[in-house]
Design a protein around this motif. Structure first.
Motif, mmCIF file in Angstrom:
data_model
loop_
_atom_site.group_PDB
_atom_site.id
_atom_site.type_symbol
_atom_site.label_atom_id
_atom_site.label_comp_id
_atom_site.label_asym_id
_atom_site.label_seq_id
_atom_site.Cartn_x
_atom_site.Cartn_y
_atom_site.Cartn_z
ATOM 1 N N LEU A 295 0.832 -1.208 0.000
ATOM 2 C CA LEU A 295 0.000 0.000 0.000
ATOM 3 C C LEU A 295 0.868 1.260 0.000
ATOM 4 O O LEU A 295 0.603 2.200 -0.732
ATOM 5 C CB LEU A 295 -0.934 0.007 1.209
ATOM 6 N N ASP A 296 1.865 1.275 0.853
ATOM 7 C CA ASP A 296 2.768 2.432 0.896
ATOM 8 C C ASP A 296 4.017 2.058 1.683
ATOM 9 O O ASP A 296 3.946 1.218 2.586
ATOM 10 C CB ASP A 296 2.074 3.635 1.555
ATOM 11 N N ALA B 208 -5.026 12.942 -2.165
ATOM 12 C CA ALA B 208 -5.028 11.656 -2.876
ATOM 13 C C ALA B 208 -4.994 11.851 -4.385
ATOM 14 O O ALA B 208 -5.647 12.745 -4.929
ATOM 15 C CB ALA B 208 -6.271 10.866 -2.495
ATOM 16 N N VAL C 204 -6.187 9.837 -7.132
ATOM 17 C CA VAL C 204 -7.020 8.649 -7.366
ATOM 18 C C VAL C 204 -6.825 8.128 -8.782
ATOM 19 O O VAL C 204 -6.999 8.875 -9.745
ATOM 20 C CB VAL C 204 -8.513 8.980 -7.134
ATOM 21 N N HIS D 129 -12.245 0.635 -2.767
ATOM 22 C CA HIS D 129 -11.491 -0.386 -2.025
ATOM 23 C C HIS D 129 -10.899 -1.435 -2.963
ATOM 24 O O HIS D 129 -9.881 -2.050 -2.656
ATOM 25 C CB HIS D 129 -12.364 -1.032 -0.948
ATOM 26 N N GLU E 72 -7.749 0.101 -4.217
ATOM 27 C CA GLU E 72 -6.753 0.163 -3.142
ATOM 28 C C GLU E 72 -6.107 -1.204 -2.882
ATOM 29 O O GLU E 72 -4.899 -1.303 -2.739
ATOM 30 C CB GLU E 72 -7.440 0.677 -1.865
ATOM 31 N N ALA F 177 -3.314 -4.090 -7.305
ATOM 32 C CA ALA F 177 -3.696 -2.975 -6.429
ATOM 33 C C ALA F 177 -3.099 -1.673 -6.952
ATOM 34 O O ALA F 177 -1.989 -1.654 -7.468
ATOM 35 C CB ALA F 177 -3.197 -3.251 -5.024
ATOM 36 N N PRO G 246 -2.922 1.440 -4.905
ATOM 37 C CA PRO G 246 -3.245 2.175 -3.680
ATOM 38 C C PRO G 246 -3.110 3.680 -3.830
ATOM 39 O O PRO G 246 -2.163 4.167 -4.424
ATOM 40 C CB PRO G 246 -2.240 1.628 -2.659
ATOM 41 N N ALA H 76 -5.252 5.743 -1.225
ATOM 42 C CA ALA H 76 -5.720 6.291 0.054
ATOM 43 C C ALA H 76 -4.617 6.240 1.117
ATOM 44 O O ALA H 76 -4.413 7.220 1.838
ATOM 45 C CB ALA H 76 -6.949 5.520 0.525
ATOM 46 N N THR H 77 -3.919 5.103 1.192
ATOM 47 C CA THR H 77 -2.867 4.970 2.199
ATOM 48 C C THR H 77 -1.727 5.973 1.966
ATOM 49 O O THR H 77 -1.303 6.639 2.913
ATOM 50 C CB THR H 77 -2.318 3.529 2.238
#
Lengths: 165, 145
Positions: free
Chosen positions: A72-73, B39, B41, B101, B104, B112, B114, B116-117
């Motif tokens: 994710l990060d 963000a 997106v 989601h 994400e 994925a 991502p 948001a994170t």
């Protein structure tokens, strides 16, 4: 040329997968099916189109339990050779929702609040924590039951082993 | 040692407490808004272009909605997973609508992406400052009355 900001950054994903496969509870449920980034794809013979090896993601009636870890990060400290909070999305797929829950709980037991350890490649993990998760869903493509969560790992980005060891 | 002879009844200034709680709520809402704005997106397949573009925040104090904000200007709906309960709680939900989601965390067919994170991690170091600024505005407005 060496130095903490020049050395190759260590990635903890391989170590996490190895730890998960070494966990007896988790391995009893998954039989080694824990992946990084994407599920194991299906292998097909290019000439005969015969399926050599079926992948992890199958259709209804053929579901298998497996986990996919997605990065994710991974923010790194600007001065120190550490990661502030590398976070992985943990996608726990199960045959049923109950099975997916068992996989998720076994993963949580294996990684939540696990303290300092050093890996063979010199990666130092200060700790791993499950920060959120447990929400049920179905995969959009295969409709397989899934439980998602987030694993946070605080680790070094360069080797903590003394040179030459 | 507490002087037991001088017992006085403490009167709670509920209005002031409410203002403090609202100021904190304003702060958490401002953090949520900062995450949404930070963000980047991804506007990706397979769910078409533009499905996950705009996000919003919802803030509850003591189980009552006190604030909402959405990039489209519309009123955001409370997510099903959000449990609003408790008299002394301050809750803010920040997010994007379906299928955020899936972007994400990815699916079995899609990797994925991502967003948001990373946005949350970007805002996290500034969170105290954002909260202080938003809360100070509410407190200053209250004092002016």
């Amino acid at each position: 040329m060496t130095g903490i900001l020049i050395d190759t950054q260590l990635d903890p994903l391989g170590s996490i997968i190895a730890e998960a496969r070494a966990d007896t509870d988790l391995d009893a449920l998954l039989d080694g099916r824990i992946r990084g980034g994407e599920p194991k794809p299906r292998r097909v013979d290019p000439t005969t189109l015969a399926v050599l090896e079926e992948g992890d993601a199958l259709g209804p009636g053929h579901y298998k339990a497996f986990i996919v870890l997605t990065l994710l990060d991974a923010p790194v400290h600007p001065q120190l050779p550490i990661s502030l909070a590398t976070e992985y999305g943990v996608n726990c797929y199960g045959v049923t929702f109950q099975n997916a829950t068992e996989v998720w709980l076994a993963f949580r037991r294996a990684f939540h609040k696990v303290r300092t350890r050093t890996k063979a490649n010199g990666l130092g993990i200060y700790g791993s924590t499950i920060v959120t998760g447990g929400s049920q869903d179905r995969d959009q493509d295969t409709k397989q039951p899934i439980i998602r969560g987030v694993l946070r790992v605080l680790h070094t980005t360069s080797s903590v082993l003394p040179p030459g060891s | 040692m507490v002087d037991r002879r001088k017992v006085s009844r403490v009167k709670m200034n509920r209005k002031s407490i409410d203002n403090v709680r609202l100021a904190i709520a304003d702060g958490t809402a401002a953090i949520g808004k900062a995450i949404i704005l930070a963000a980047d997106v991804p506007d990706a397949e397979p769910y078409g272009v533009g499905l996950v573009v705009e996000g919003g925040t919802l803030t509850y104090v003591g189980g009552k909605k006190v604030g909402s904000w959405h990039q489209s200007g519309e009123e955001p709906r409370k997510p099903k997973a959000m449990k609003v309960r408790g008299k002394d709680t301050i809750q803010t939900a920040t997010g994007w609508s379906f299928p955020a989601h899936l972007l994400e965390f990815g699916t079995v067919r899609m990797g994925a992406q991502p967003f948001a994170t990373p946005a949350r991690n970007e805002v996290e170091p500034r969170a105290a400052g954002i909260m202080r600024q938003a809360a100070a505005y509410r407190i200053a407005r209250t004092l002016r009355k």
